[in-house]
Write an enzyme that holds these catalytic residues in place. Structure first.
Site, PDB file in Angstrom:
ATOM      1  N   GLY A 206       0.838  -1.205   0.000  1.00  0.00           N
ATOM      2  CA  GLY A 206       0.000   0.000   0.000  1.00  0.00           C
ATOM      3  C   GLY A 206       0.863   1.241   0.000  1.00  0.00           C
ATOM      4  CG  ASN A 207      -0.151   4.634  -1.583  1.00  0.00           C
ATOM      5  OD1 ASN A 207      -0.875   5.439  -1.034  1.00  0.00           O
ATOM      6  ND2 ASN A 207      -0.504   3.995  -2.707  1.00  0.00           N
ATOM      7  CG  HIS A 208       2.944   6.610   3.844  1.00  0.00           C
ATOM      8  ND1 HIS A 208       2.711   5.863   4.965  1.00  0.00           N
ATOM      9  CD2 HIS A 208       4.248   6.426   3.517  1.00  0.00           C
ATOM     10  CE1 HIS A 208       3.837   5.264   5.319  1.00  0.00           C
ATOM     11  NE2 HIS A 208       4.783   5.576   4.449  1.00  0.00           N
ATOM     12  CB  ALA A 274      -1.593   7.420  -4.001  1.00  0.00           C
TER      13      ALA A 274
END
Ligand code: CTP
Length: 398
Positions: A206-208, A274
């Site tokens: 995943g990402n932030h 994102a």
């Protein structure tokens, strides 16, 4: 000002209910169609007869009478806005906790339209922590709270707690919901948040991304009257806004499918998510156990949603992408603009203070196909969203 707008006015048991009579008169004079729901306690302060005469509609008070059942679901769907003014401390608390013991509360719980409340109570009640907490709760549900005013109170005291004046309430409705904007009625889709690509049942890539920027854009478009669907990845940021259609997704593939489902009918598409660029080739069915040596996860490229929408874009559709960069910012943004056939790319650089993931602020530069480059100062994401929507209007709808 409010020609043809449908306002459902809830009146609760507060001395400020006498102002509701003026409020109904102003709303009707401004061209709105008004239906009134009173709580049982409200009838101690104003009469249904005055309100039905002024609103030119029967006043609704009961969930049931001997003959029929009041259809609270349809009332909430009929209205463009549910306005509760005055909102007593008692109804405020019931709304915050989801209680449903009268027609107004049942209508509130099932309303799909935006909800605006104008609290009214004595100063000491207004300053009690529960009133603050409950107002915050309503706001977290996406409801709008019109601030109370300072002035003479029914108790004889002077202080905070007066309901906003009817003129101000009408102005609030007009400027927040009914200003005719060129994007009013346009269909918009907005993607936001991260995507999670499963490795096994417990792990993911995943990402932030918090989704805050995309959510702010969706809200801004909705406030300007657009018909907005938000395609939201698995963010922990709490989102709720009455009136925005929400499609929750987890993976890049799900976000791709949801975006393509809706794009053909969309006038505006803003890809603020994102999206993961790579996803594990397969997600293991069982939890992967730790081994002595390392672990290699084979990744496959995800489909680029923005680029694929750019390929099928029809004349008249406005497609907007983001570029989050750490170096060669302008060049990378311009490259994304052409490569993905977007109309606008919004650049945010991780090198700028207050920009990027998780912050409540952002600093953007907008590049468009016409060669414009418009830079904005760092500001709260809600303000950035206004700049973005204003720029879309100026470039494509003026
Ligand atoms: N985007 C998308 N689908 C993807 C990847 C990105 O729709 N699979 C969109 C993003 O929502 C954003 C834009 O493309 O609007 C640019 O995303 P970004 O991650 O900055 O660019 P990438 O194309 O992924 O390129 P790179 O990661 O190399 O910068």
């Amino acid at each position: 000002m409010l020609q043809g707008k449908k306002i459902l006015l809830g009146i609760t048991g507060s001395i400020a209910a006498y102002k509701s009579i003026f409020l109904v008169r102003l709303l009707v004079k401004a061209g709105a169609e008004v239906k009134v729901i009173m709580t049982p306690a409200a009838k101690d302060f104003v009469t249904p007869l005055s309100l039905s005469t002024l609103s030119r509609n029967p006043v609704l008070t009961d969930l049931f009478d001997e003959q029929s059942w009041a259809n609270h679901v349809m009332l909430g769907r009929w209205a463009d806005v549910l306005l509760i003014a005055p909102l007593s401390a008692n109804t405020l608390a019931k709304m915050a906790s989801g209680q449903c013991d009268n027609l107004l509360l049942a209508t509130y719980l099932s309303a799909t339209c935006p909800v605006v409340v104008a609290p009214a109570m004595d100063e000491d009640m207004w300053h009690h922590p529960t009133a603050k907490e409950n107002c915050k709760k309503l706001e977290s549900f996406g409801n709008r709270v019109i601030p109370v005013e300072k002035g003479d109170l029914a108790s004889g005291l002077h202080g905070d707690g007066r309901m906003a004046e009817p003129e101000q309430i009408v102005q609030y409705l007009v400027s927040n919901f009914f200003l005719t904007s060129p994007v009013a009625g346009k269909k918009a889709i907005v993607t936001a948040g991260p995507t999670y690509e499963p490795i096994d049942p417990v792990r993911f890539i995943g990402n932030h991304s918090s989704g805050k920027m995309g959510i702010a854009i969706a809200k801004e478009l909705q406030h300007r009257g657009a018909d907005v669907t938000l395609i939201l990845g698995p963010t922990t940021y709490d989102f709720s806004e009455n009136g925005i259609k929400l499609k929750r997704v987890t993976t890049a593939a799900e976000m791709y499918a949801a975006s393509h489902d809706l794009f053909d009918r969309a006038d505006i598409a803003i890809m603020a998510a994102a999206v993961a660029d790579y996803s594990p080739v397969t997600a293991a069915a069982e939890k992967i156990k730790k081994k002595e040596d390392g672990l290699t996860v084979e990744l496959v490229k995800t489909k680029d949603i923005l680029k694929s929408l750019g390929e099928k874009k029809k004349p008249g559709q406005v497609l907007v992408g983001f570029a989050l960069e750490t170096n060669n910012e302008k060049q990378n943004a311009l490259d994304k603009l052409t490569r993905k056939n977007a109309d606008m790319i919004i650049l945010n650089s991780l090198n700028d203070a207050g920009a990027g993931f998780g912050h409540d602020t952002n600093k953007i530069t907008i590049f468009d196909k016409g060669g414009n480059e418009i830079s904005f100062a760092a500001k709260p994401k809600s303000e950035v969203a206004k700049d973005i929507v204003d720029t879309i209007i100026r470039l494509y709808y003026a």
